[in-house]
Write a protein that holds these residues in place. Structure first.
Motif, short mmCIF file in Angstrom:
data_model
loop_
_atom_site.label_atom_id
_atom_site.label_comp_id
_atom_site.label_asym_id
_atom_site.label_seq_id
_atom_site.Cartn_x
_atom_site.Cartn_y
_atom_site.Cartn_z
N GLN A 1 2.99 3.41 2.94
CA GLN A 1 4.42 3.70 2.78
C GLN A 1 4.68 5.17 3.07
O GLN A 1 5.65 5.51 3.75
CB GLN A 1 4.87 3.35 1.37
N GLY A 2 3.83 6.05 2.60
CA GLY A 2 3.97 7.47 2.88
C GLY A 2 3.84 7.75 4.36
O GLY A 2 4.58 8.57 4.93
N ASP B 1 0.83 -1.20 0.00
CA ASP B 1 0.00 0.00 0.00
C ASP B 1 0.87 1.25 0.00
O ASP B 1 1.69 1.46 0.88
CB ASP B 1 -0.91 -0.02 1.23
N GLU B 2 0.69 2.11 -1.00
CA GLU B 2 1.52 3.31 -1.13
C GLU B 2 1.18 4.35 -0.06
O GLU B 2 2.06 5.08 0.40
CB GLU B 2 1.36 3.91 -2.52
N GLU B 3 -0.09 4.42 0.35
CA GLU B 3 -0.45 5.36 1.39
C GLU B 3 0.22 4.99 2.71
O GLU B 3 0.68 5.86 3.44
CB GLU B 3 -1.97 5.40 1.57
N GLU C 1 7.01 6.72 6.04
CA GLU C 1 8.07 7.70 5.78
C GLU C 1 7.90 8.93 6.66
O GLU C 1 8.87 9.45 7.22
CB GLU C 1 8.06 8.10 4.31
#
Length: 56
Positions: A16-17, A12-14, A20
């Motif tokens: 990952q953000g 899931d890219e969200e 970060e």
């Protein structure tokens, strides 16, 4: 169960953000604590030297 959650977080890219941002926030927090500690020791040594210069 935990492996499914970790897999979803990795894909899931969200998420990952979010990870970060959490990492950046933790680095900024550690830097702030170290900075405040150094400023505190500098201020303490300044007050000690100022107190030594006072008469009496």
């Amino acid at each position: 169960m935990i492996s499914n959650v970790l897999t979803r977080i990795a894909v899931d890219e969200e998420a990952q953000g979010l990870v970060e941002y959490a990492f950046i926030l933790s680095l900024v927090s550690v830097a702030a604590v170290l900075l405040v500690g150094n400023i505190g020791s500098i201020a303490a040594s300044w007050f000690v030297s100022f107190n030594a210069e006072l008469p009496g």
